[in-house]
Design a protein around this motif. Sequence first.
Motif, PDB file in Angstrom:
ATOM      1  N   CYS A  60       0.490  -0.683  -4.207  1.00  0.00           N
ATOM      2  CA  CYS A  60       0.185  -2.025  -4.710  1.00  0.00           C
ATOM      3  C   CYS A  60      -0.821  -2.758  -3.834  1.00  0.00           C
ATOM      4  CB  CYS A  60       1.470  -2.835  -4.813  1.00  0.00           C
ATOM      5  SG  CYS A  60       1.201  -4.460  -5.509  1.00  0.00           S
ATOM      6  N   GLU A  61      -1.772  -3.417  -4.462  1.00  0.00           N
ATOM      7  CA  GLU A  61      -2.818  -4.108  -3.705  1.00  0.00           C
ATOM      8  C   GLU A  61      -2.673  -5.630  -3.768  1.00  0.00           C
ATOM      9  OE1 GLU A  61      -6.153  -4.605  -7.161  1.00  0.00           O
ATOM     10  OE2 GLU A  61      -6.667  -3.444  -5.409  1.00  0.00           O
ATOM     11  N   TYR A  62      -1.577  -6.089  -4.346  1.00  0.00           N
ATOM     12  CA  TYR A  62      -1.416  -7.543  -4.487  1.00  0.00           C
ATOM     13  C   TYR A  62      -0.767  -8.150  -3.240  1.00  0.00           C
ATOM     14  CZ  TYR A  62      -2.720  -6.689  -9.256  1.00  0.00           C
ATOM     15  OH  TYR A  62      -3.419  -6.303 -10.372  1.00  0.00           O
ATOM     16  N   GLY A 104       3.347  -9.862  -7.309  1.00  0.00           N
ATOM     17  CA  GLY A 104       4.770 -10.046  -7.083  1.00  0.00           C
ATOM     18  C   GLY A 104       5.617  -9.935  -8.347  1.00  0.00           C
ATOM     19  N   THR A 105       6.805 -10.461  -8.225  1.00  0.00           N
ATOM     20  CA  THR A 105       7.793 -10.308  -9.283  1.00  0.00           C
ATOM     21  C   THR A 105       8.492 -11.648  -9.542  1.00  0.00           C
ATOM     22  OG1 THR A 105       8.102  -8.048  -8.425  1.00  0.00           O
ATOM     23  CG2 THR A 105       9.704  -8.825 -10.039  1.00  0.00           C
ATOM     24  N   THR A 141       9.979  -7.196 -13.517  1.00  0.00           N
ATOM     25  CA  THR A 141      10.384  -5.790 -13.540  1.00  0.00           C
ATOM     26  C   THR A 141      11.738  -5.713 -14.248  1.00  0.00           C
ATOM     27  OG1 THR A 141      11.442  -6.043 -11.385  1.00  0.00           O
ATOM     28  CG2 THR A 141       9.220  -5.115 -11.393  1.00  0.00           C
ATOM     29  N   LEU A 163       6.192  -6.261 -18.212  1.00  0.00           N
ATOM     30  CA  LEU A 163       7.058  -5.553 -17.271  1.00  0.00           C
ATOM     31  C   LEU A 163       6.376  -4.277 -16.786  1.00  0.00           C
ATOM     32  CD1 LEU A 163      10.307  -5.822 -19.433  1.00  0.00           C
ATOM     33  CD2 LEU A 163       9.799  -7.162 -17.385  1.00  0.00           C
ATOM     34  N   GLY A 164       6.527  -3.978 -15.502  1.00  0.00           N
ATOM     35  CA  GLY A 164       5.869  -2.788 -14.954  1.00  0.00           C
ATOM     36  C   GLY A 164       6.752  -1.566 -15.049  1.00  0.00           C
ATOM     37  N   ARG A 178       9.176   3.222  -5.038  1.00  0.00           N
ATOM     38  CA  ARG A 178       9.488   2.378  -6.191  1.00  0.00           C
ATOM     39  C   ARG A 178      10.653   2.981  -6.983  1.00  0.00           C
ATOM     40  NH1 ARG A 178       6.762  -1.547  -9.512  1.00  0.00           N
ATOM     41  NH2 ARG A 178       7.708  -1.474 -11.558  1.00  0.00           N
ATOM     42  N   ASP A 204       3.413  -2.100 -18.363  1.00  0.00           N
ATOM     43  CA  ASP A 204       2.302  -1.598 -17.542  1.00  0.00           C
ATOM     44  C   ASP A 204       2.527  -0.151 -17.136  1.00  0.00           C
ATOM     45  OD1 ASP A 204       1.054  -4.078 -17.440  1.00  0.00           O
ATOM     46  OD2 ASP A 204       1.910  -4.619 -15.493  1.00  0.00           O
ATOM     47  N   MET A 206       0.401   3.098 -14.875  1.00  0.00           N
ATOM     48  CA  MET A 206      -0.745   3.338 -13.985  1.00  0.00           C
ATOM     49  C   MET A 206      -1.162   4.806 -14.048  1.00  0.00           C
ATOM     50  SD  MET A 206       0.260   1.166 -10.595  1.00  0.00           S
ATOM     51  CE  MET A 206      -1.228   1.623  -9.697  1.00  0.00           C
ATOM     52  N   TYR A 235      -3.347   0.715 -16.052  1.00  0.00           N
ATOM     53  CA  TYR A 235      -4.133   0.368 -14.865  1.00  0.00           C
ATOM     54  C   TYR A 235      -4.581   1.618 -14.114  1.00  0.00           C
ATOM     55  CZ  TYR A 235      -2.606  -4.505 -15.163  1.00  0.00           C
ATOM     56  OH  TYR A 235      -2.383  -5.795 -15.562  1.00  0.00           O
ATOM     57  N   GLU A 236      -5.871   1.698 -13.840  1.00  0.00           N
ATOM     58  CA  GLU A 236      -6.354   2.761 -12.949  1.00  0.00           C
ATOM     59  C   GLU A 236      -6.072   2.317 -11.519  1.00  0.00           C
ATOM     60  OE1 GLU A 236     -10.336   4.407 -13.624  1.00  0.00           O
ATOM     61  OE2 GLU A 236     -10.674   4.237 -11.473  1.00  0.00           O
ATOM     62  N   ILE A 242      -5.975  -0.762   0.098  1.00  0.00           N
ATOM     63  CA  ILE A 242      -4.968   0.183   0.571  1.00  0.00           C
ATOM     64  C   ILE A 242      -5.665   1.477   0.994  1.00  0.00           C
ATOM     65  CG2 ILE A 242      -2.856  -0.666  -0.506  1.00  0.00           C
ATOM     66  CD1 ILE A 242      -3.439   0.926  -2.954  1.00  0.00           C
TER      67      ILE A 242
HETATM   68  C1  LIG Z   1       0.921  -7.804 -10.156  1.00  0.00           C
HETATM   69  S1  LIG Z   1       1.749  -6.396 -10.620  1.00  0.00           S
HETATM   70  C2  LIG Z   1       3.297  -7.160 -11.008  1.00  0.00           C
HETATM   71  C3  LIG Z   1       4.250  -6.400 -11.817  1.00  0.00           C
HETATM   72  C4  LIG Z   1       5.616  -6.142 -11.283  1.00  0.00           C
HETATM   73  N1  LIG Z   1       5.845  -6.589  -9.970  1.00  0.00           N
HETATM   74  C5  LIG Z   1       5.846  -4.643 -11.321  1.00  0.00           C
HETATM   75  O1  LIG Z   1       5.701  -4.000 -10.307  1.00  0.00           O
HETATM   76  O2  LIG Z   1       6.183  -4.153 -12.372  1.00  0.00           O
HETATM   77  C6  LIG Z   1       0.983  -6.071 -12.191  1.00  0.00           C
HETATM   78  C7  LIG Z   1       0.580  -4.661 -12.385  1.00  0.00           C
HETATM   79  O3  LIG Z   1      -0.485  -4.323 -11.529  1.00  0.00           O
HETATM   80  C8  LIG Z   1      -0.573  -2.913 -11.482  1.00  0.00           C
HETATM   81  N2  LIG Z   1      -0.933  -2.502 -10.123  1.00  0.00           N
HETATM   82  C9  LIG Z   1      -0.247  -2.661  -8.984  1.00  0.00           C
HETATM   83  N3  LIG Z   1      -0.938  -2.122  -7.942  1.00  0.00           N
HETATM   84  C10 LIG Z   1      -2.081  -1.613  -8.441  1.00  0.00           C
HETATM   85  C11 LIG Z   1      -3.192  -0.925  -7.898  1.00  0.00           C
HETATM   86  N4  LIG Z   1      -3.284  -0.639  -6.607  1.00  0.00           N
HETATM   87  N5  LIG Z   1      -4.176  -0.548  -8.730  1.00  0.00           N
HETATM   88  C12 LIG Z   1      -4.123  -0.820 -10.052  1.00  0.00           C
HETATM   89  N6  LIG Z   1      -3.101  -1.461 -10.621  1.00  0.00           N
HETATM   90  C13 LIG Z   1      -2.089  -1.860  -9.839  1.00  0.00           C
HETATM   91  C14 LIG Z   1       0.788  -2.376 -11.902  1.00  0.00           C
HETATM   92  O4  LIG Z   1       0.649  -1.712 -13.141  1.00  0.00           O
HETATM   93  C15 LIG Z   1       1.621  -3.627 -12.067  1.00  0.00           C
HETATM   94  O5  LIG Z   1       2.577  -3.519 -13.079  1.00  0.00           O
END
Ligand SMILES: C[S@@+](CC[C@H](N)C(=O)[O-])C[C@H]1O[C@@H](n2cnc3c(N)ncnc32)[C@H](O)[C@@H]1O
Length: 426
Positions: A60-62, A104-105, A141, A163-164, A178, A204, A206, A235-236, A242
């Motif tokens: 995750c990059e957020y 986040g969530t 989630t 939802l992811g 995860r 979502d 990936m 999502y790619e 990271i």
């Molecule tokens: C901001 S996240 C929040 C969703 C929730 N926390 C979850 O994990 O299901 C939204 C989406 O971003 C995508 N995501 C997270 N990290 C990513 C990355 N490094 N590259 C591309 N998509 C990413 C995932 O598909 C995730 O469901």
Amino acid sequence: MTIEELFNSRKENPIWNTSYPLSPEQWAQYRVDQPLLFDQETELSFYVHIPFCRQLCSFCEYTRMVCPDEKLQYKYLRTLDDDVSTFVSAHPNIKLRGFDIGGGTPTLLSEDNFCYLLQIFREALDWVDVSSDFEPSIEGTFDTLSERKLELIAETGIHRLSLGIQSTDKQVLCQHHRCNNDLTEMRRWVNTAMSKGIEKVNLDLMYGLEGQTPETIRADLRTISELYPQQVTLYELRTNMIANKKVPSKLVLYEQYSQYYNGLIEMGYKASFGENAFSLNETDRGLSSYLRSRMLEAVSYKGFGISAQSMSKAGISYNVGKGELNIRRLIDLPTYEGGHTYLLPKEELASKYIAISAYNGSLSLKHLSEIIDKDAKAEYKEIIDFCINTKLLKQIDDNLIVTLKGFEHIGSVFSLFYTRQKQTIF
Ligand SMILES: C[S@@+](CC[C@H](N)C(=O)[O-])C[C@H]1O[C@@H](n2cnc3c(N)ncnc32)[C@H](O)[C@@H]1O
Ligand code: SF4
């Protein structure tokens, strides 16, 4: 370098993806010590960031942290509440196009705090008008849902829940720290959400994750066909923040996307090849109105909360905490506004818009022209001609749309449109 040489030199380099700027230093010259103004905006979208997660997925990059106790969650929301109130009371005349609550969530907050979050949303709407296509959305989630939270979402007037899943393969998930619910639980939550009045559930997925194979993707598609949500977003894997993560080759990414694409289209989802949002309902494009207005129409947006990004006709700003690893210490701040502001020239704003549009595999020449205040078709003629002649892009009306061939190298195709001084940096 010719445009062709530039394109070829970037084809395999993952740095050329849909992130812009390519590195924060590139904007250092535009940094100012003042808040970003929204005085030229009549329309705007809001984004609220809740940076709390149960576990930190390694891909995750957020900006996120392990969820703190209820008191700290409450403290975060109090500050968020103040920031939102201050902004809306100073901008009562804007029309709101979208409102996404993400992270986040957000659904991980305790029920009381979740209720408070939705109250912040409702109170903001008391101050401003909303557009006829306004369609707010909230992220979560499966393992953080409760019946009460779903009721609260629907009662508040939010009818889209995202939802992811990412992957359904246990090994892929474990490898990335995860956990997901099993299919029976997921099905129960999707049905409960709908029965409570949440009309659109988005899931979502990936691709590009270590351990993903044609078999794991087939299993993901089976899960989607069982759950049959209204929308799916694909999502790619992005890797800008990271480092040291293994990224598959462009060809493997292309094949993985194609497998998901073909599977989803067979199930009845609508999307053009290259788009990352799939929908059973053709008219909503599989996106919340925040994303629709931001990606397709270049509408400005204001972000609230730690690290949230905002964009106006003057530039871009990031709230405090952008790029910081330890954000826990920031929760106590009296405001999350006042991070970095960059007043950008039109060409940089255009590049940012181009990077955002690339997510959707298309680029509107009309909106690009509005941003640069010139005819984009003439301004980018050489690049457009190259991309159309080599069949990387096709033009339909005022839109440039990535082709099957262009999608394999979508990052490098769209990067050709970035500002000239950035063209030889890497
Ligand atoms: C901001 S996240 C929040 C969703 C929730 N926390 C979850 O994990 O299901 C939204 C989406 O971003 C995508 N995501 C997270 N990290 C990513 C990355 N490094 N590259 C591309 N998509 C990413 C995932 O598909 C995730 O469901
Ligand atoms: S993917 Fe979702 S749950 Fe995982 S760390 Fe990112 S925001 Fe948190």
